[in-house]
Each structure stands twice: as structure tokens, then as C-alpha cells.
Design a protein around this motif. Structure first.
Motif, PDB file in Angstrom:
ATOM      1  N   THR A 184      -1.464 -36.324   6.350  1.00  0.00           N
ATOM      2  CA  THR A 184      -0.256 -35.774   7.054  1.00  0.00           C
ATOM      3  C   THR A 184      -0.543 -35.536   8.463  1.00  0.00           C
ATOM      4  OG1 THR A 184      -0.829 -33.273   6.790  1.00  0.00           O
ATOM      5  CG2 THR A 184       0.539 -34.399   4.918  1.00  0.00           C
ATOM      6  N   GLU A 185      -1.797 -35.710   9.142  1.00  0.00           N
ATOM      7  CA  GLU A 185      -2.315 -35.695  10.531  1.00  0.00           C
ATOM      8  C   GLU A 185      -1.616 -36.830  11.042  1.00  0.00           C
ATOM      9  OE1 GLU A 185      -5.923 -32.507  10.516  1.00  0.00           O
ATOM     10  OE2 GLU A 185      -6.260 -34.821  11.053  1.00  0.00           O
ATOM     11  N   GLN A 186      -1.577 -36.994  12.434  1.00  0.00           N
ATOM     12  CA  GLN A 186      -0.895 -38.142  13.099  1.00  0.00           C
ATOM     13  C   GLN A 186      -2.241 -39.126  13.210  1.00  0.00           C
ATOM     14  OE1 GLN A 186       2.333 -37.223  12.762  1.00  0.00           O
ATOM     15  NE2 GLN A 186       2.399 -39.011  14.418  1.00  0.00           N
ATOM     16  N   ILE A 187      -1.897 -40.512  13.151  1.00  0.00           N
ATOM     17  CA  ILE A 187      -2.845 -41.437  13.261  1.00  0.00           C
ATOM     18  C   ILE A 187      -2.346 -42.625  13.921  1.00  0.00           C
ATOM     19  CG2 ILE A 187      -3.918 -41.173  11.050  1.00  0.00           C
ATOM     20  CD1 ILE A 187      -2.635 -43.137   9.708  1.00  0.00           C
ATOM     21  N   PRO A 188      -3.157 -43.529  14.344  1.00  0.00           N
ATOM     22  CA  PRO A 188      -2.582 -44.797  15.323  1.00  0.00           C
ATOM     23  C   PRO A 188      -2.495 -45.708  14.282  1.00  0.00           C
ATOM     24  CG  PRO A 188      -5.138 -44.411  15.691  1.00  0.00           C
ATOM     25  CD  PRO A 188      -4.745 -43.087  14.937  1.00  0.00           C
ATOM     26  N   VAL A 189      -1.377 -46.539  14.644  1.00  0.00           N
ATOM     27  CA  VAL A 189      -1.235 -47.610  13.629  1.00  0.00           C
ATOM     28  C   VAL A 189      -0.646 -48.881  14.485  1.00  0.00           C
ATOM     29  CG1 VAL A 189      -0.753 -46.283  11.519  1.00  0.00           C
ATOM     30  CG2 VAL A 189       1.079 -47.024  13.044  1.00  0.00           C
ATOM     31  N   VAL A 190      -0.845 -49.949  14.100  1.00  0.00           N
ATOM     32  CA  VAL A 190      -0.511 -51.187  14.707  1.00  0.00           C
ATOM     33  C   VAL A 190       0.391 -51.912  13.856  1.00  0.00           C
ATOM     34  CG1 VAL A 190      -1.227 -53.497  15.618  1.00  0.00           C
ATOM     35  CG2 VAL A 190      -2.824 -51.630  15.747  1.00  0.00           C
ATOM     36  N   LEU A 191       1.758 -52.190  14.448  1.00  0.00           N
ATOM     37  CA  LEU A 191       2.674 -52.696  13.560  1.00  0.00           C
ATOM     38  C   LEU A 191       3.353 -53.727  14.556  1.00  0.00           C
ATOM     39  CD1 LEU A 191       5.793 -51.453  14.764  1.00  0.00           C
ATOM     40  CD2 LEU A 191       4.683 -49.239  13.714  1.00  0.00           C
ATOM     41  N   GLU A 192       4.526 -54.559  14.117  1.00  0.00           N
ATOM     42  CA  GLU A 192       5.224 -55.509  14.771  1.00  0.00           C
ATOM     43  C   GLU A 192       6.587 -55.380  14.573  1.00  0.00           C
ATOM     44  OE1 GLU A 192       3.886 -59.549  14.302  1.00  0.00           O
ATOM     45  OE2 GLU A 192       2.013 -59.417  15.402  1.00  0.00           O
ATOM     46  N   SER A 193       7.526 -55.299  15.457  1.00  0.00           N
ATOM     47  CA  SER A 193       8.818 -55.076  15.210  1.00  0.00           C
ATOM     48  C   SER A 193       9.510 -56.361  15.850  1.00  0.00           C
ATOM     49  CB  SER A 193       9.308 -53.664  15.857  1.00  0.00           C
ATOM     50  OG  SER A 193       9.145 -53.838  17.278  1.00  0.00           O
ATOM     51  N   ALA A 194      10.710 -56.592  15.210  1.00  0.00           N
ATOM     52  CA  ALA A 194      11.747 -57.600  15.837  1.00  0.00           C
ATOM     53  C   ALA A 194      13.063 -57.396  16.054  1.00  0.00           C
ATOM     54  CB  ALA A 194      11.283 -58.667  15.101  1.00  0.00           C
ATOM     55  N   LYS A 195      13.377 -56.149  15.844  1.00  0.00           N
ATOM     56  CA  LYS A 195      14.751 -55.722  15.932  1.00  0.00           C
ATOM     57  C   LYS A 195      15.790 -56.239  17.075  1.00  0.00           C
ATOM     58  CE  LYS A 195      14.825 -51.770  12.593  1.00  0.00           C
ATOM     59  NZ  LYS A 195      15.237 -50.310  12.303  1.00  0.00           N
ATOM     60  N   SER A 196      15.154 -56.181  18.490  1.00  0.00           N
ATOM     61  CA  SER A 196      15.847 -56.444  19.280  1.00  0.00           C
ATOM     62  C   SER A 196      15.599 -57.762  20.219  1.00  0.00           C
ATOM     63  CB  SER A 196      15.683 -55.263  20.362  1.00  0.00           C
ATOM     64  OG  SER A 196      14.251 -55.023  20.649  1.00  0.00           O
ATOM     65  N   GLY A 197      14.966 -58.781  19.385  1.00  0.00           N
ATOM     66  CA  GLY A 197      14.718 -60.010  20.039  1.00  0.00           C
ATOM     67  C   GLY A 197      13.253 -60.551  19.449  1.00  0.00           C
ATOM     68  N   PRO A 198      12.563 -60.480  20.337  1.00  0.00           N
ATOM     69  CA  PRO A 198      11.093 -61.488  19.939  1.00  0.00           C
ATOM     70  C   PRO A 198      10.196 -60.552  19.427  1.00  0.00           C
ATOM     71  CG  PRO A 198      11.632 -62.035  22.222  1.00  0.00           C
ATOM     72  CD  PRO A 198      12.802 -60.880  21.742  1.00  0.00           C
ATOM     73  N   VAL A 199       9.104 -60.915  18.388  1.00  0.00           N
ATOM     74  CA  VAL A 199       8.471 -59.704  17.772  1.00  0.00           C
ATOM     75  C   VAL A 199       7.506 -59.258  18.848  1.00  0.00           C
ATOM     76  CG1 VAL A 199       6.569 -59.794  16.313  1.00  0.00           C
ATOM     77  CG2 VAL A 199       8.526 -60.989  15.954  1.00  0.00           C
ATOM     78  N   VAL A 200       7.530 -57.999  18.701  1.00  0.00           N
ATOM     79  CA  VAL A 200       6.537 -57.241  19.532  1.00  0.00           C
ATOM     80  C   VAL A 200       5.619 -56.101  18.904  1.00  0.00           C
ATOM     81  CG1 VAL A 200       6.395 -55.332  21.413  1.00  0.00           C
ATOM     82  CG2 VAL A 200       8.396 -56.831  21.458  1.00  0.00           C
ATOM     83  N   ARG A 201       4.394 -56.406  19.399  1.00  0.00           N
ATOM     84  CA  ARG A 201       3.241 -55.865  18.542  1.00  0.00           C
ATOM     85  C   ARG A 201       3.066 -54.385  19.403  1.00  0.00           C
ATOM     86  NH1 ARG A 201      -2.190 -58.620  16.745  1.00  0.00           N
ATOM     87  NH2 ARG A 201      -0.719 -59.830  15.545  1.00  0.00           N
ATOM     88  N   ARG A 202       3.233 -53.250  18.475  1.00  0.00           N
ATOM     89  CA  ARG A 202       3.094 -52.139  18.998  1.00  0.00           C
ATOM     90  C   ARG A 202       1.703 -51.133  18.692  1.00  0.00           C
ATOM     91  NH1 ARG A 202       8.585 -51.374  20.289  1.00  0.00           N
ATOM     92  NH2 ARG A 202       8.454 -48.887  20.163  1.00  0.00           N
TER      93      ARG A 202
END
Length: 237
Positions: A37-55
Motif C-alpha cells: 500500500t506504500e508508493q512505488i515507482p513503476v514503468v509502464l507504456e501508454s498509447a491513449k493520446s497517440g504514439p506509445v510513451v514509456r512512463r
């Protein structure tokens, strides 16, 4: 299982390591004792608004499915079994298109003999950060206004599998650790995730998992680099 882990790299370090294009806000600081339940860093990719962006984003460690009415579900979701995640209602949608990497310097596991639990720190053989296979979900808080930035909560879980090699002597479960050549495929939101993908990821992780090293540590309390020191070294200070 994986119920406590550490990440000692900073957000810029992680962004460089994972070729991140966008760093989110309020990313957590390094920690030697991260709990569910604590905050952790995660890497993900999203493509909702165009090209895939790694975040690189901050997520609450315990996945809450988007269908949940409350942030606190009535069962533990900080880990998901790779053997069954694709069929579980809590994780099925995330397996399909919301997969993440969870960076970790290492994790703690407790070996139980009778009523005695002995903690061990598990890490890579070269000291480099690990990339746990994870899943994520965006949960919407129904009591907050549509324009409230806190309305959406990013949550995540770590996939686990049967322990490999010497780790089987500590515990029967371990995180799925993905090698770099698997990162792109795992994160790609256009790759439809199913049980076959999970099985392939687990199979690919076997070699990486078998190469992990571990040593006994003192009771895991507080938060600092002394938590991962071998018992003999810590006792001599």
C-alpha cells in the motif's frame, strides 16, 4: 511471494535505466523497506493520446481493479500468481493491456522453521537493479469531482511464480524477474496479454531468477541501508 522490497535508485537513475520518456510527479524517494500500500515507482507504456510513451510513475503497491467501489479491497493484491492472473477478475484486464515493470534493488524473504522466521535479502549477482513483472490499474475515486486530480489512483501488483534454484530453500514463491530483452514486449500495450504471455514471461525469467543471490539479515525494522547488511557485518559495527 514478495511482501517487502527495496529500491535505492533515484527517479533520474531509473528513467535512464529504462529509457523513460516521461517522469511523473511525486515519484517516491529511495527506500530500504517498502511495504504493501506504500508508493512505488513503476514503468509502464501508454498509447491513449497517440504514439506509445514509456512512463515512470508512482503507484500504490496493491492493485485495485477499476471495477472496485473502494480503494481498500478485502483481500491482498500486492502479489498476483502468474499461473492464474489471466483468469482472475481482479487482474484479467491488467494482464490484457496494463502490464508494468517494478524496479527493485532486491527484496526480503523470510525462511520459516517451526515458529522461527529468519529474514534474508535477495538481490542480483551483479548488484544491478531488478525488473519485476508487474500489472497496473487506474482506480477512480467515485466521491471526488471529475476535475479533481486526485480522482484517479494508479495501483500495481508484482507477479510471482514458483521459486528457482537455491531460493526454493527459503520460500516456495518468488517474483517474476524479467531480463532486459523482455521489457519491450512486456510493456507494449498493443500486445494482447493472456495466459500464454504470462507463461512465456515466467519461462524466460527462470535463468534470471536462478542467478539471484541472498544472505541472512537482521530483523527488518526501520528504514536504512543497514537493513541489507549481512548479519555478521551488521553485528560487528
Amino acid at each position: 511471494m514478495c511482501g517487502r522490497f527495496i529500491i535505492t535508485e533515484t527517479a533520474p537513475d531509473l528513467a535512464a535505466m529504462f529509457d523513460v520518456e516521461h517522469e511523473g510527479e511525486n515519484l517516491p524517494e529511495p527506500s530500504w523497506n517498502i511495504k504493501p500500500t506504500e508508493q512505488i515507482p513503476v514503468v509502464l507504456e501508454s498509447a491513449k493520446s497517440g504514439p506509445v510513451v514509456r512512463r515512470l510513475e508512482s503507484a500504490r503497491w496493491s492493485l485495485v481493479p477499476s471495477s472496485a467501489t473502494e480503494l481498500a479491497v478485502g483481500y491482498p493484491t500486492f502479489n498476483a500468481r502468474a499461473e492464474t492472473a489471466a483468469e482472475k477478475p481482479s487482474f484479467r484486464a491488467s494482464v490484457a493491456a496494463k502490464r508494468a515493470l517494478v524496479p527493485a534493488t532486491g527484496y526480503f524473504e523470510w525462511h520459516t522453521v517451526g515458529t522461527t522466521k529468519t529474514p534474508y535479502f535477495i538481490h542480483s549477482d551483479d548488484g544491478l537493479p531488478l525488473a519485476f513483472a508487474g500489472l497496473y490499474s487506474w482506480w477512480r475515486n467515485p466521491v471526488l469531482a471529475a476535475d479533481d486530480p486526485a480522482r484517479w489512483v494508479l495501483t500495481a501488483t508484482i507477479l510471482t511464480t514458483e521459486a528457482e534454484g537455491p531460493l526454493r530453500g527459503l520460500h516456495d514463491r518468488m517474483p517474476v524477474v524479467l531480463a532486459e530483452e523482455w521489457w519491450d514486449q512486456w510493456l507494449d500495450p498493443h500486445t494482447l496479454g493472456d495466459q500464454a504471455l504470462l507463461d512465456a514471461a515466467v519461462a524466460a525469467s527462470r535463468e534470471t531468477g536462478a542467478a539471484l543471490r541472498f544472505h541472512e539479515v537482521a530483523p527488518v525494522t526501520g528504514n536504512g541501508p543497514e537493513l541489507i547488511e549481512p548479519v555478521g557485518e551488521r553485528a560487528s559495527i
